[in-house]
Design an enzyme around this catalytic site. Structure first.
Site, PDB file in Angstrom:
ATOM      1  N   ASN B 278      -1.740   9.277   3.116  1.00 24.26           N
ATOM      2  CA  ASN B 278      -0.866   8.553   2.219  1.00 24.26           C
ATOM      3  C   ASN B 278      -1.679   7.526   1.453  1.00 24.26           C
ATOM      4  O   ASN B 278      -2.286   6.662   2.076  1.00 24.26           O
ATOM      5  CB  ASN B 278       0.243   7.840   2.998  1.00 24.26           C
ATOM      6  N   ASP B 305     -10.801   4.168   3.502  1.00 25.70           N
ATOM      7  CA  ASP B 305      -9.468   4.161   4.115  1.00 25.70           C
ATOM      8  C   ASP B 305      -9.518   4.887   5.461  1.00 25.70           C
ATOM      9  O   ASP B 305      -8.627   5.680   5.811  1.00 25.70           O
ATOM     10  CB  ASP B 305      -8.400   4.788   3.202  1.00 25.70           C
TER      11      ASP B 305
END
Lengths: 309, 432
Positions: B278, B305
């Site tokens: 996401n 991330d």
């Protein structure tokens, strides 16, 4: 031709020859259900496990009967009364059942891709009985079989699928199977229920039921789920029925020998009016009969392949 | 320990350095830069054909400590970082419980100090408990060492709350890293909304969920004058909004992750949950737009991330699996492809992984100049390798690049004068 696939997870990747082979095999099994002794020893001694994580009348009963008429043993795991309630994962459920030396798993699950996950962990053939909004291959096959039986062909026919296409695994399987066999597929429903990138699918999309009915040789109506109204996909069932329900008035727009189909269960008076369900165009119950033959064919082809290894 | 790096191509674009020189490191600092340095007492590193750059910085990682230590800890995350060539990593606040107090900042610094590996710099949450009710004590958090604020994982839905947070953060001199996602549009979605989500029968997250939220955050930055940094940009639409914001000279910077410039939604055909992230993997058009944005400088930073998850969590049905993939160990290798494909040059790549994140966070920049603190990564840009599960140093193995052919690897990492990795192997004892 010889069937070579281990699993039946969907119709998207099946070739014209593979689909036709299943349909032809089903024809020979259809006759068995008409006998007084509805049994052949084809799969005697084999065990089929039925894993149903979602409710089902037709599909579950159909698969159970199909296996039993081929003399296989059937065991059922209904998620609602299994250790899944205790938090057991799909992987563990599958491995545990496989450890009992079964020959095949049939699974219905509310998550798209669940059969793919299952197939990663078990060595036996996996048959997808419906996974989320992804595919319901045996439903697609029995729909195609029914159309072929009635219309003697698939190629060039205009098949209109009406309803909540977005959430429908039946729509997807039919789209893949029918277009592979050369039919022209239309999808019709409220704009909110046509899937994203519908223009990239091999279908014609419309929100105008009249336009779709005028073209139709076959109409497959899909069940509308009540909760979609809460999710703002359409304002009310009243409006849905008026705009997309098929009744004796608007069916006049279609050809005189149009077929009306529905995977069931039908919301009487919503997607199909009472008169349509019970009228001369409807082949809904024949779909169910054909479903049994299709599932016998699928079990036979997948398990026979395993045997001859 | 004295270290002598021989024959590397020194690449320190911040200091306009691109030259083959030897580096002598002594007492934690760069003592000398010259051709043909000789020093008998120094440990020699044969680096001919390799690149030597300032140690990399990853400004977006999730280290799962406190609360989810079976997925990763600050220690194991640091090991993964070293292997990836990073001398400094920034950890996000969405731990369990979230990092929202001075004690939490202290905790991270203490852990990093105890580990004695690389610098780990904490981000603090914007709201207490990440409940989106009350602001955290931002001024105190800054004093306690927070390097940025972020509610990453979530977007602050109340635009007025976000506005006040930005104004206050601006006063305190902390940049706000924005995870821009319209939660109502993305609700229930597990991959990009489009052709693939239709084919796979999965609920999609439309690109508008990102671009609408990015536009909101940019407009609030305009209103408040506060610097914002848009995290993990994944769409062409977001790039367009950010490009305009930069044209308007707004205080906006942006980052993307390696998977957004290499993988598209087509990779999901087998329901591989390691590719469930996401924001989600988007279309090929979006991938091209991200590459273009990196080339133009619309996207300033490449960050991983890094989002570890347990195998048991990822081995679930696609819609049930958590979002995220690890990335510290592959970020550099995957990003080097941009250079090989001539999207950006090597210098620009180094900048996006060193000086730019440092500037955005107000961190001290260490380069390859004489007298600088010695934090250096030595990279073999041609090394062919694969990330295999058994070799992963992170505690989790949910990589989107498992078993793929990668080219380029950090082989040596020197952090503040200490050699932490040599010949691709960590030189400190790993914990059991």
């Amino acid at each position: 031709m010889k069937w070579t696939r281990k699993n039946l997870l969907g119709l998207k990747d099946l070739s014209k020859e593979e689909i036709s082979h299943i349909l032809d095999t089903a024809t020979s099994f259809k006759e068995i259900s008409k006998r007084a002794v509805k049994k052949v020893p084809t799969l005697r001694g084999r065990t089929v496990a039925s894993l149903f994580f979602e409710p089902s009348t037709r599909t579950k009963t159909s698969f159970d009967l199909a296996a039993k008429r081929l003399s296989a043993d059937v065991i059922t795991v209904q998620a609602a009364s299994s250790s899944v309630l205790k938090g057991e994962t799909l992987k563990d459920t599958a491995l545990n059942i496989e450890a009992m030396n079964i020959d095949c798993i049939i699974m219905r699950h509310n998550s798209a891709g669940a059969p793919h996950l299952l197939a990663k962990y078990v060595k036996v053939p996996v048959i997808n009985a419906g996974d989320g909004a992804h595919e319901h291959p045996t439903q697609g096959l029995l729909d195609i079989y029914t159309i072929r039986e009635k219309k003697k062909k698939i190629k060039g026919l205009k098949v209109v699928i009406v309803g909540d296409i977005l959430h429908s695994r039946v729509a997807r399987s039919n789209i893949w199977g029918l277009t592979t066999l050369g039919a022209e597929v239309w999808v019709c429903g409220p704009q909110t229920m046509l899937p994203p990138a519908v223009d990239k699918l091999p279908v014609k999309a419309t929100t105008n039921l009249a336009e779709a009915l005028k073209a139709a040789d076959v109409v497959i109506a899909l069940r509308i789920q009540m909760e979609r109204q809460q999710e703002k996909f359409f304002p009310s069932l009243h409006e849905y029925t008026r705009e997309f329900g098929i009744n004796t008035d608007n069916i006049k727009l279609a050809k005189k020998d149009v077929l009306i189909m529905h995977p069931g269960p039908v919301n009487r008076g919503i997607e199909l009016s009472q008169d349509i369900i019970e009228g001369p165009y409807s082949v809904i119950l024949e779909q169910v009969t054909n479903g049994l033959a299709i599932r016998m064919a699928v079990l036979y082809l997948l398990l026979q392949k395993e045997e001859s290894k | 320990m004295k270290l002598l790096i021989k024959g590397a191509r020194l690449l320190d674009p911040e200091n306009n350095l691109d030259k083959e020189l030897d580096i002598l490191i002594e007492k934690g600092r760069i003592k000398k830069l010259a051709k043909g340095i000789k020093d008998q007492k120094a440990k020699k590193i044969k680096a001919k054909g390799y690149l030597a750059a300032p140690a990399l910085i990853d400004m977006h990682t999730h280290l799962r400590q406190p609360g989810e230590e079976d997925k990763e800890t600050i220690y194991t995350g640091s090991l993964a970082a070293i292997a990836g060539g990073f001398g400094r990593i920034v950890c996000m606040a969405n731990t369990k419980p979230p990092l929202d107090s001075e004690q939490d900042m202290d905790f991270i610094y203490t852990q990093a100090k105890r580990n004695n590996l690389i610098d780990v710099l904490p981000v603090a949450a914007i709201t207490l408990g990440m409940k989106q009710q009350d602001l955290t004590e931002i001024a105190s958090l800054k004093k306690a060492g927070a390097v940025a604020l972020s509610e990453d994982g979530y977007t602050i839905t109340d635009s007025n709350l976000m506005r006040r947070a930005l104004e206050y953060a601006r006063m305190c001199g902390l940049v706000v890293i924005c995870h821009s996602e319209d939660a109502a549009l993305s609700r229930g979605g597990v991959m990009n909304e489009g052709y693939m989500s239709t084919v796979l029968g999965l609920k999609g997250i439309p690109t508008a969920a990102e671009s609408a939220a990015v536009a909101r955050d940019i407009n609030l930055a305009r209103l408040s004058g506060a610097p914002i940094h848009i995290a993990h940009v994944s769409t062409k639409e977001s790039v367009e909004v950010i490009r305009q914001a930069k044209k308007d000279k707004l205080p906006v910077t942006a980052e993307t992750c390696p998977h957004y410039f290499t993988l598209s939604e087509d990779a999901l055909s087998e329901y591989d949950t390691n590719l469930k992230v996401n924001p989600p993997l988007r279309t090929k058009d979006d991938v091209e737009a991200i590459k273009e944005a990196l080339k133009e400088g619309v996207i300033d930073v490449i960050a991983s991330d890094h989002a570890p998850h347990l195998e048991s969590e990822k081995e679930l049905e696609f819609d049930k699996a958590p979002f995220g993939m690890i990335g510290l160990e592959t970020s550099l290798a995957v990003s080097l492809k941009l250079v090989r494909d001539k999207v950006i040059g090597l210098k620009e790549l180094i900048l996006k992984m060193t000086a730019r994140p440092a500037d955005i966070l107000g961190l001290e920049k260490t380069g390859l100049a004489q007298g600088d603190m010695a934090s250096v990564v030595i990279i073999d840009p041609d090394k062919e390798w694969q990330l295999k599960k058994e070799n992963i140093l992170s505690k989790s193995s949910n990589s989107g690049f498992l078993n793929q052919k990668l080219k380029g690897k950090a082989l040596y990492l020197i952090s503040k004068g200490r050699l932490l990795m040599a010949e691709g192997k960590l030189t400190i004892k790993e914990a059991a």
